[in-house]
Design a protein around this motif. Structure first.
Motif, short mmCIF file in Angstrom:
data_model
loop_
_atom_site.label_atom_id
_atom_site.label_comp_id
_atom_site.label_asym_id
_atom_site.label_seq_id
_atom_site.Cartn_x
_atom_site.Cartn_y
_atom_site.Cartn_z
N LYS A 88 6.98 52.68 16.11
CA LYS A 88 6.30 53.75 16.74
C LYS A 88 4.72 53.62 17.06
O LYS A 88 4.25 54.42 17.90
N CYS A 89 4.35 52.63 16.61
CA CYS A 89 2.76 52.31 16.95
C CYS A 89 2.96 51.21 18.06
O CYS A 89 1.83 50.65 18.50
N GLY A 90 3.97 50.70 18.69
CA GLY A 90 4.11 49.72 19.66
C GLY A 90 4.12 48.39 19.45
O GLY A 90 3.87 47.56 20.27
N MET A 91 3.91 48.15 18.06
CA MET A 91 3.60 46.78 17.48
C MET A 91 5.03 45.97 17.44
O MET A 91 5.50 45.94 16.11
N THR A 92 5.76 45.90 18.33
CA THR A 92 7.09 45.26 18.19
C THR A 92 7.27 44.03 17.60
O THR A 92 7.99 43.65 16.77
#
Length: 515
Positions: A88-92
């Motif tokens: 959800k924080c874009g830290m894939t």
């Protein structure tokens, strides 16, 4: 409980943490965390998972990771909670590292789906998403829909369609994904086919089709779908439906439809706060009724910066620059902090009202007082203000001193003003610069051709037109709209259909007058 000396158990503390999560209460959650430590309950696995969920809900990713790292034992919920937080924080990448370190026996469908969702949302995640999808030991509807959405997001509808056909079962989200995907690439006939074939259509599928219509300029068709939703007993419009319809009416410019929709929204009890209030202000402004837009704005109980931006933009559309500038001053008085969109609206309004002094004050306020770094749009507005007022030398100097490269829109603004005022000394170099850039915008070529014609350089003027033909750059025809009896008619140059509609409309109006 605490005041009466009653100590809570793990269940009661979990409920309090969930309540803090839903409220986004950082202070309350910190008090609970401190109490858990004091009572030596902070090492309970169930409560640690609740703490992680609360920290993530409050946007404290680092604190959630600290809780995770200090856990003596972890279960699948612990890992899934942290992976979902990273996604959800874009830290894939961080999510993938945690996913790979997860014990095999703890990995479940939620773990795989969270990771798949992370890849589907990232810019270059399509290939790893497909690879992960193929590796999944089992798949559910969420897995298939997430992968289809990844293809839709990238415009790869052939691959999306292949997955759609291979799915063991489908739900309304699946169909809505396909409708949305084909609409986004302009294949409205295929989108309509999917929409008509959707079993047990609900508001999600209708919203996807309506949004596709609006994206492709089929605003009247979007309204027809909305009317069909209203007529069916098992369908109820949601906030998304209403936002799409408001947008469609704004583009059509049908004031009566807008007033009727506003009344309907009131009748079904939707709040006008948030996005819906913003959309209504914008709709009334674009439909020509700034009074109604102002009425909506004035009656809103709680206004955020988006509502102020909407009314300022509406005032700009109507050329009410002084009112827009006054709104900015009112925001300052009420301690409502403007953003970069606010200043674009005020600068635009000043340009259309000839308020050079106020526009320049606004630009300096933005930079010096609110410390907002101007974007290309702000510089473009200032150039437009100066050009409309005839200050071409000042506009030229302003462009030359810009810290960022001016785009072709800014150059065309200056060029257009030079043509109007017949200032060829400034205009010709700008026109030649645009010509050398091989712009795909016909305006640049036409203005240059007019420049040459104004100087009597007919050969050069003809050569510009020939280059336009060689580069296959069409001249966009001018068009106008008129609303007659609730229907918006569009007229364009050399439009025979418009001529026929105009004649029919005139005859009908004449007959009604005579009668």
């Amino acid at each position: 409980m605490a005041e009466n000396g009653i100590l809570g158990d793990r269940f009661s503390f979990s409920l309090v943490l969930k309540a803090c999560s839903r409220l986004g209460s950082l202070k309350g959650g910190l008090q609970v965390h401190g109490l858990l430590r004091k009572l030596e309950m902070a090492s309970d696995l169930y409560l640690q998972n609740c703490l992680m969920g609360w920290y993530l809900r409050c946007g404290c990713l680092g604190d959630a990771r600290q809780v995770f790292d200090r856990m003596a034992a972890r279960d699948s919920v612990s890992y899934n909670c942290m992976i979902d937080g990273y996604v959800k924080c874009g830290m894939t990448q961080s999510a993938r590292e945690l996913f790979d370190s997860m014990p095999v026996e703890e990995k479940n469908l939620i773990s795989w789906n969270s990771m798949l969702s992370g890849y589907s949302q990232s810019e270059d995640g399509l290939v790893p998403a497909r690879k992960l999808f193929e590796e999944m030991p089992e798949r559910d509807l969420i897995s298939w829909n997430t992968m289809i959405h990844a293809y839709v997001r990238c415009g790869k509808m052939g691959d999306a369609h292949g997955l759609f056909n291979a799915m063991p079962e489908k739900d309304v989200v699946t169909w809505a994904n396909m409708i949305d995907g084909y609409a986004k690439i302009g294949c409205m006939d295929i989108a309509r086919d999917f929409f008509s074939e959707t079993p047990d259509r609900d508001v999600v599928a209708c919203n996807a089709m309506m949004a596709g219509c609006v994206q492709n300029g089929l605003h009247a068709e979007a309204l027809e779908i909305f009317y069909s939703i209203k007529s069916e007993r098992n369908l109820s419009p949601d906030i998304t439906t209403l936002l799409i319809v408001v947008s469609a009416i704004a583009q059509l410019g049908q004031l009566n439809e807008g007033i009727a929709l506003h009344r309907y929204i009131k009748d079904i009890g939707f709040s006008l706060g948030g996005k819906l209030g913003v959309a209504l202000i914008d709709m009334y402004s674009k439909c020509g009724s700034i009074q109604n837009a102002k009425s909506v704005f004035d009656l809103l109980p709680g206004k955020d910066v988006d509502h102020w931006n909407a009314i300022i933009s509406g005032l700009a559309i109507h050329g009410l620059g002084e009112c827009a500038f006054d709104m900015l001053m009112e925001m300052e008085r009420l301690s409502v902090k403007p953003d970069d969109i606010t200043f674009i609206g005020v600068l635009h309004a000043c340009g259309h009202s000839g308020l050079v002094k106020e526009g320049l004050i606004c630009f300096e306020l933005m930079r010096r007082v609110y410390k907002i770094t101007p974007r290309i749009q702000h510089y473009g507005c200032v150039v437009d203000i100066l050009c409309r007022a005839g200050y071409l030398n000042e506009a030229k100097k302003f462009i030359e001193e810009m810290p960022i490269e001016p785009n072709d829109i800014i150059q065309r603004t200056l060029l257009s003003a030079c043509k109007i005022q017949e200032n060829y000394n400034i205009g010709l170099p700008v026109a030649n610069s645009l010509f050398r850039q091989a712009s795909c915008n016909s305006t640049s070529y036409i203005l240059l051709s007019h420049m040459y014609a104004g100087l009597g350089l007919w050969k050069q003027a003809r050569s510009v037109r020939e280059v336009m033909k060689a580069r296959r750059i069409p001249k966009l025809p001018g068009c106008s709209w008129i609303e007659l009896n609730g229907i918006v008619h569009e007229f364009s140059v050399d439009d025979r259909q418009g001529e026929l509609e105009s004649d029919a409309a005139f005859r009908w109006n004449f007959e009604m007058t005579v009668a």
